[in-house]
Design a protein around this motif. Structure first.
Motif, PDB file in Angstrom:
ATOM      1  N   ALA A  74      -8.806  -5.512   3.000  1.00 53.70           N
ATOM      2  CA  ALA A  74      -8.418  -4.605   1.584  1.00 53.70           C
ATOM      3  C   ALA A  74      -9.381  -3.329   1.763  1.00 53.70           C
ATOM      4  O   ALA A  74      -9.097  -2.134   1.488  1.00 53.70           O
ATOM      5  CB  ALA A  74      -8.640  -5.378   0.599  1.00 53.70           C
ATOM      6  N   GLN A  75     -10.665  -3.812   1.979  1.00 59.20           N
ATOM      7  CA  GLN A  75     -11.582  -2.656   2.278  1.00 59.20           C
ATOM      8  C   GLN A  75     -11.477  -1.723   3.272  1.00 59.20           C
ATOM      9  O   GLN A  75     -11.412  -0.404   3.090  1.00 59.20           O
ATOM     10  CB  GLN A  75     -13.210  -3.219   2.252  1.00 59.20           C
ATOM     11  CG  GLN A  75     -14.216  -2.014   2.469  1.00 59.20           C
ATOM     12  CD  GLN A  75     -15.649  -2.907   2.415  1.00 59.20           C
ATOM     13  OE1 GLN A  75     -15.886  -4.178   2.580  1.00 59.20           O
ATOM     14  NE2 GLN A  75     -16.689  -2.185   2.367  1.00 59.20           N
ATOM     15  N   ALA A  76     -10.960  -1.928   4.378  1.00 64.57           N
ATOM     16  CA  ALA A  76     -10.816  -1.252   5.448  1.00 64.57           C
ATOM     17  C   ALA A  76      -9.267  -0.321   5.053  1.00 64.57           C
ATOM     18  O   ALA A  76      -9.229   0.963   5.536  1.00 64.57           O
ATOM     19  CB  ALA A  76     -10.276  -1.995   6.605  1.00 64.57           C
ATOM     20  N   SER A  99      -3.791  -8.616   3.072  1.00 62.05           N
ATOM     21  CA  SER A  99      -4.463  -8.151   2.117  1.00 62.05           C
ATOM     22  C   SER A  99      -4.200  -6.546   1.871  1.00 62.05           C
ATOM     23  O   SER A  99      -4.461  -5.979   0.874  1.00 62.05           O
ATOM     24  CB  SER A  99      -6.157  -8.650   1.832  1.00 62.05           C
ATOM     25  OG  SER A  99      -6.854  -8.025   2.781  1.00 62.05           O
ATOM     26  N   ALA A 100      -4.062  -5.921   3.162  1.00 63.80           N
ATOM     27  CA  ALA A 100      -4.330  -4.614   3.323  1.00 63.80           C
ATOM     28  C   ALA A 100      -2.705  -3.944   3.094  1.00 63.80           C
ATOM     29  O   ALA A 100      -2.882  -3.144   2.658  1.00 63.80           O
ATOM     30  CB  ALA A 100      -4.587  -4.366   5.016  1.00 63.80           C
ATOM     31  N   LEU A 101      -1.811  -4.841   3.452  1.00 63.27           N
ATOM     32  CA  LEU A 101      -0.637  -4.509   3.762  1.00 63.27           C
ATOM     33  C   LEU A 101      -0.011  -3.742   2.216  1.00 63.27           C
ATOM     34  O   LEU A 101       0.735  -2.637   2.074  1.00 63.27           O
ATOM     35  CB  LEU A 101       0.470  -5.365   4.176  1.00 63.27           C
ATOM     36  CG  LEU A 101       0.701  -5.335   5.443  1.00 63.27           C
ATOM     37  CD1 LEU A 101       1.361  -6.572   6.099  1.00 63.27           C
ATOM     38  CD2 LEU A 101       0.983  -4.159   6.516  1.00 63.27           C
ATOM     39  N   PRO A 102      -0.188  -4.517   1.188  1.00 68.62           N
ATOM     40  CA  PRO A 102       0.247  -3.694  -0.369  1.00 68.62           C
ATOM     41  C   PRO A 102      -0.417  -2.615  -0.633  1.00 68.62           C
ATOM     42  O   PRO A 102       0.403  -1.635  -1.123  1.00 68.62           O
ATOM     43  CB  PRO A 102      -0.265  -4.996  -1.240  1.00 68.62           C
ATOM     44  CG  PRO A 102      -0.514  -6.201  -0.529  1.00 68.62           C
ATOM     45  CD  PRO A 102      -0.673  -5.998   0.781  1.00 68.62           C
ATOM     46  N   PHE A 104      -1.331  -0.218   1.936  1.00 74.54           N
ATOM     47  CA  PHE A 104      -0.697   0.636   2.920  1.00 74.54           C
ATOM     48  C   PHE A 104       0.825   1.063   2.394  1.00 74.54           C
ATOM     49  O   PHE A 104       1.276   1.875   2.651  1.00 74.54           O
ATOM     50  CB  PHE A 104      -0.658  -0.015   4.133  1.00 74.54           C
ATOM     51  CG  PHE A 104      -1.857  -0.030   5.013  1.00 74.54           C
ATOM     52  CD1 PHE A 104      -2.815   1.303   4.942  1.00 74.54           C
ATOM     53  CD2 PHE A 104      -2.409  -0.893   5.573  1.00 74.54           C
ATOM     54  CE1 PHE A 104      -3.911   1.276   5.502  1.00 74.54           C
ATOM     55  CE2 PHE A 104      -3.753  -1.015   6.235  1.00 74.54           C
ATOM     56  CZ  PHE A 104      -4.355   0.350   6.255  1.00 74.54           C
ATOM     57  N   LYS A 105       1.520  -0.051   2.097  1.00 77.56           N
ATOM     58  CA  LYS A 105       2.857   0.204   1.245  1.00 77.56           C
ATOM     59  C   LYS A 105       2.823   1.319   0.248  1.00 77.56           C
ATOM     60  O   LYS A 105       3.437   2.118   0.102  1.00 77.56           O
ATOM     61  CB  LYS A 105       3.433  -1.201   0.628  1.00 77.56           C
ATOM     62  CG  LYS A 105       4.829  -0.835   0.080  1.00 77.56           C
ATOM     63  CD  LYS A 105       5.408  -2.156  -0.613  1.00 77.56           C
ATOM     64  CE  LYS A 105       6.671  -2.062  -1.396  1.00 77.56           C
ATOM     65  NZ  LYS A 105       6.953  -3.228  -2.187  1.00 77.56           N
ATOM     66  N   GLU A 106       2.062   0.988  -0.700  1.00 78.12           N
ATOM     67  CA  GLU A 106       1.774   1.945  -1.903  1.00 78.12           C
ATOM     68  C   GLU A 106       1.485   3.394  -1.430  1.00 78.12           C
ATOM     69  O   GLU A 106       2.083   4.353  -2.010  1.00 78.12           O
ATOM     70  CB  GLU A 106       0.483   1.542  -2.652  1.00 78.12           C
ATOM     71  CG  GLU A 106       0.782   2.446  -3.967  1.00 78.12           C
ATOM     72  CD  GLU A 106      -0.564   1.788  -4.962  1.00 78.12           C
ATOM     73  OE1 GLU A 106      -0.811   2.461  -6.030  1.00 78.12           O
ATOM     74  OE2 GLU A 106      -0.810   0.828  -4.642  1.00 78.12           O
ATOM     75  N   ALA A 107       0.848   3.309  -0.371  1.00 77.53           N
ATOM     76  CA  ALA A 107       0.385   4.838   0.322  1.00 77.53           C
ATOM     77  C   ALA A 107       1.285   5.319   1.360  1.00 77.53           C
ATOM     78  O   ALA A 107       1.207   6.632   1.594  1.00 77.53           O
ATOM     79  CB  ALA A 107      -1.136   4.915   1.212  1.00 77.53           C
ATOM     80  N   GLY A 108       2.543   4.303   1.757  1.00 75.97           N
ATOM     81  CA  GLY A 108       3.267   4.944   2.662  1.00 75.97           C
ATOM     82  C   GLY A 108       2.675   5.069   4.031  1.00 75.97           C
ATOM     83  O   GLY A 108       3.189   5.997   4.698  1.00 75.97           O
ATOM     84  N   ILE A 109       2.111   4.156   4.262  1.00 73.18           N
ATOM     85  CA  ILE A 109       1.405   4.093   5.795  1.00 73.18           C
ATOM     86  C   ILE A 109       1.831   3.097   6.630  1.00 73.18           C
ATOM     87  O   ILE A 109       1.673   1.931   6.052  1.00 73.18           O
ATOM     88  CB  ILE A 109      -0.224   4.364   5.698  1.00 73.18           C
ATOM     89  CG1 ILE A 109      -0.774   5.568   4.875  1.00 73.18           C
ATOM     90  CG2 ILE A 109      -0.648   4.353   7.093  1.00 73.18           C
ATOM     91  CD1 ILE A 109      -2.160   5.477   4.740  1.00 73.18           C
ATOM     92  N   PRO A 110       2.450   3.307   7.453  1.00 73.20           N
ATOM     93  CA  PRO A 110       3.030   2.039   8.438  1.00 73.20           C
ATOM     94  C   PRO A 110       2.022   1.530   9.412  1.00 73.20           C
ATOM     95  O   PRO A 110       0.775   2.085   9.833  1.00 73.20           O
ATOM     96  CB  PRO A 110       4.233   2.606   9.197  1.00 73.20           C
ATOM     97  CG  PRO A 110       3.750   4.024   9.436  1.00 73.20           C
ATOM     98  CD  PRO A 110       3.000   4.476   7.886  1.00 73.20           C
ATOM     99  N   VAL A 111       2.014   0.239   9.577  1.00 66.45           N
ATOM    100  CA  VAL A 111       1.282  -0.174  10.342  1.00 66.45           C
ATOM    101  C   VAL A 111       1.774  -1.023  11.538  1.00 66.45           C
ATOM    102  O   VAL A 111       2.701  -1.558  11.714  1.00 66.45           O
ATOM    103  CB  VAL A 111       0.455  -1.442   9.727  1.00 66.45           C
ATOM    104  CG1 VAL A 111      -0.484  -2.477  10.714  1.00 66.45           C
ATOM    105  CG2 VAL A 111      -0.318  -1.176   8.367  1.00 66.45           C
ATOM    106  N   THR A 128       8.813  -8.126   0.217  1.00 68.79           N
ATOM    107  CA  THR A 128       7.609  -7.411   0.082  1.00 68.79           C
ATOM    108  C   THR A 128       7.913  -5.826   0.406  1.00 68.79           C
ATOM    109  O   THR A 128       6.941  -5.055  -0.303  1.00 68.79           O
ATOM    110  CB  THR A 128       6.386  -7.991   1.045  1.00 68.79           C
ATOM    111  OG1 THR A 128       6.613  -7.670   2.176  1.00 68.79           O
ATOM    112  CG2 THR A 128       6.413  -9.376   0.717  1.00 68.79           C
ATOM    113  N   GLY A 129       8.625  -5.372   1.287  1.00 71.86           N
ATOM    114  CA  GLY A 129       8.682  -4.053   1.805  1.00 71.86           C
ATOM    115  C   GLY A 129       7.671  -3.674   2.421  1.00 71.86           C
ATOM    116  O   GLY A 129       7.153  -2.526   2.668  1.00 71.86           O
ATOM    117  N   TRP A 130       6.790  -4.603   2.953  1.00 75.42           N
ATOM    118  CA  TRP A 130       5.579  -4.164   3.869  1.00 75.42           C
ATOM    119  C   TRP A 130       5.894  -3.210   4.796  1.00 75.42           C
ATOM    120  O   TRP A 130       6.655  -3.850   5.669  1.00 75.42           O
ATOM    121  CB  TRP A 130       4.776  -5.352   4.037  1.00 75.42           C
ATOM    122  CG  TRP A 130       4.135  -6.064   2.967  1.00 75.42           C
ATOM    123  CD1 TRP A 130       3.869  -5.491   1.757  1.00 75.42           C
ATOM    124  CD2 TRP A 130       3.616  -7.501   2.847  1.00 75.42           C
ATOM    125  NE1 TRP A 130       3.108  -6.539   1.136  1.00 75.42           N
ATOM    126  CE2 TRP A 130       2.872  -7.550   1.667  1.00 75.42           C
ATOM    127  CE3 TRP A 130       3.294  -8.398   4.013  1.00 75.42           C
ATOM    128  CZ2 TRP A 130       2.123  -8.738   1.270  1.00 75.42           C
ATOM    129  CZ3 TRP A 130       2.539  -9.449   3.569  1.00 75.42           C
ATOM    130  CH2 TRP A 130       1.824  -9.757   2.364  1.00 75.42           C
TER     131      TRP A 130
END
Length: 357
Positions: A74-76, A99-102, A104-111, A128-130
């Motif tokens: 989450a911090q990363a 913990s990071a994907l929610p 990134f989803k909100e920010a619109g950044i794919p992983v 989830t739409g992750w």
């Protein structure tokens, strides 16, 4: 902590906002750069750096340490979002990426991850739409490959299926047995054996009495080596096969020549010459997660460029495109899993595993 252990997406996944319309690309790399998994994280980072350098990526790489923990993930993510990266590659541990994907989803950044194999990571995409895209094989890919490859290879043989009673061994064995039945094939013998014994003479005797000429063993390298040794001691010609566990360090008993393995190739064996040369020029050994990290970064960079050119989002481009990478062409299915089949059938030649043609 859960660690380590490819078509259009559903409408919810297509709602990610367009990102990276500018020519410059800001590539985030999230990996464990401290703690017990730091060596693997550094391998991934070295691969991503090599991809960026060899593709003349305009922009910058932003590094973030996940520490292979939920808090670190989450911090990363927060740091990478604050730095306004366009796309992220990395992650080795399930807790960190989940913990990071929610965020990134909100920010619109794919992983794009080359390391996390947990099946539920992509299975829950519809809910989830992750924005996750995975080039690492799923956790259940090994057992599916065992079933597919060995059923075809042993169609005319008298084969047995045994396992060591562990979840890993039993799942491999049961998937193979079910696939054989669907193909109207019946093993001559099915059993669970006691692992980690000094000898497996009893098991070898039962397999011989059943008439098995081939046997799949859901177990570790040591048990397979011991069973093969004891069969040879009985003048019993028995071909054994196992899963990825055969890639483990040498056991006290040498593995028999001819032993079959369903497993992943060594990435350097299937990597492109250009990728290997780029790594050599950078004085980086193609070990561990170097080549998967390089491939993930190649995909991310190519998707960012294509999205900027087409005026679409990187997530949409990843969903619908096919990408040339150091380890082959990769595209993603509706869940975000790579469509390529990496698992192969190998035969041990006395020194190493050689792919069966």
């Amino acid at each position: 902590m859960r660690c380590l252990a490819f078509i259009m997406l559903l409408p919810i996944a297509l709602s990610w906002s367009p990102h990276a319309m500018a020519q410059d690309i800001s590539l985030g790399v999230a990996a464990p750069l401290s703690g017990g998994f730091a060596t693997l994280g550094r391998q991934m980072l070295n691969g991503a750096r090599t991809a960026a350098a060899s593709q003349d990526m305009p922009g910058a790489i932003v590094e973030a340490d996940t520490a292979c923990s939920a808090e670190g993930g989450a911090q990363a993510a927060r740091m990478l979002i604050e730095r306004e990266v366009d796309v992220v590659v990395g992650f080795l541990c399930t807790d960190a990426v989940e913990s990071a994907l929610p965020l990134f989803k909100e920010a619109g950044i794919p992983v794009v991850t080359p390391g996390v194999r947990t099946a539920t990571l992509t299975d829950q995409r519809e809910r989830t739409g992750w924005p996750i895209f995975r080039i690492a094989p799923r956790a259940d890919a090994e057992r599916d490959a065992v079933a597919t490859l060995l059923v075809d290879h042993w169609r005319r043989d008298f084969f047995a299926i045994v396992d060591d009673g562990t979840i890993y061994g039993r799942e491999l064995a049961e998937t193979l047995r079910a696939a054989a039945e669907l193909n109207e094939l019946k093993p001559v013998y099915v059993d669970t054996f006691r692992p980690q014994l000094d000898n497996q003479i009893g098991l070898a005797g039962r397999l011989r009495r059943a008439g098995a000429t081939h046997a799949f063993v859901g177990g570790d390298r040591s048990d397979i080596a011991i069973l093969s040794r004891d069969a040879r001691g009985m003048d019993y010609a028995l071909v054994l096969a196992g899963g990825e566990a055969l890639r483990a360090e040498d056991s006290a008993v040498p593995l028999a020549t001819g032993t079959l393995m369903v497993g992943l190739p060594r990435w350097a064996d299937i990597a492109s010459d250009n990728a290997l040369k780029a790594l050599a020029d950078a004085e980086i050994e193609p070990n561990g997660y170097v080549l998967p990290g390089l491939a993930a970064a190649q995909i991310a960079i190519a998707a960012a460029r294509a999205a900027a050119s087409a005026g679409s989002s990187i997530g949409e481009t990843l969903s619908s495109g096919s990408f040339a990478t150091a380890i082959g062409d990769i595209s993603f299915d509706a869940k975000g899993d790579a469509t390529v089949e990496f698992y192969r059938l190998f035969r041990f030649d006395g020194e190493t595993f050689v792919e069966v043609e």
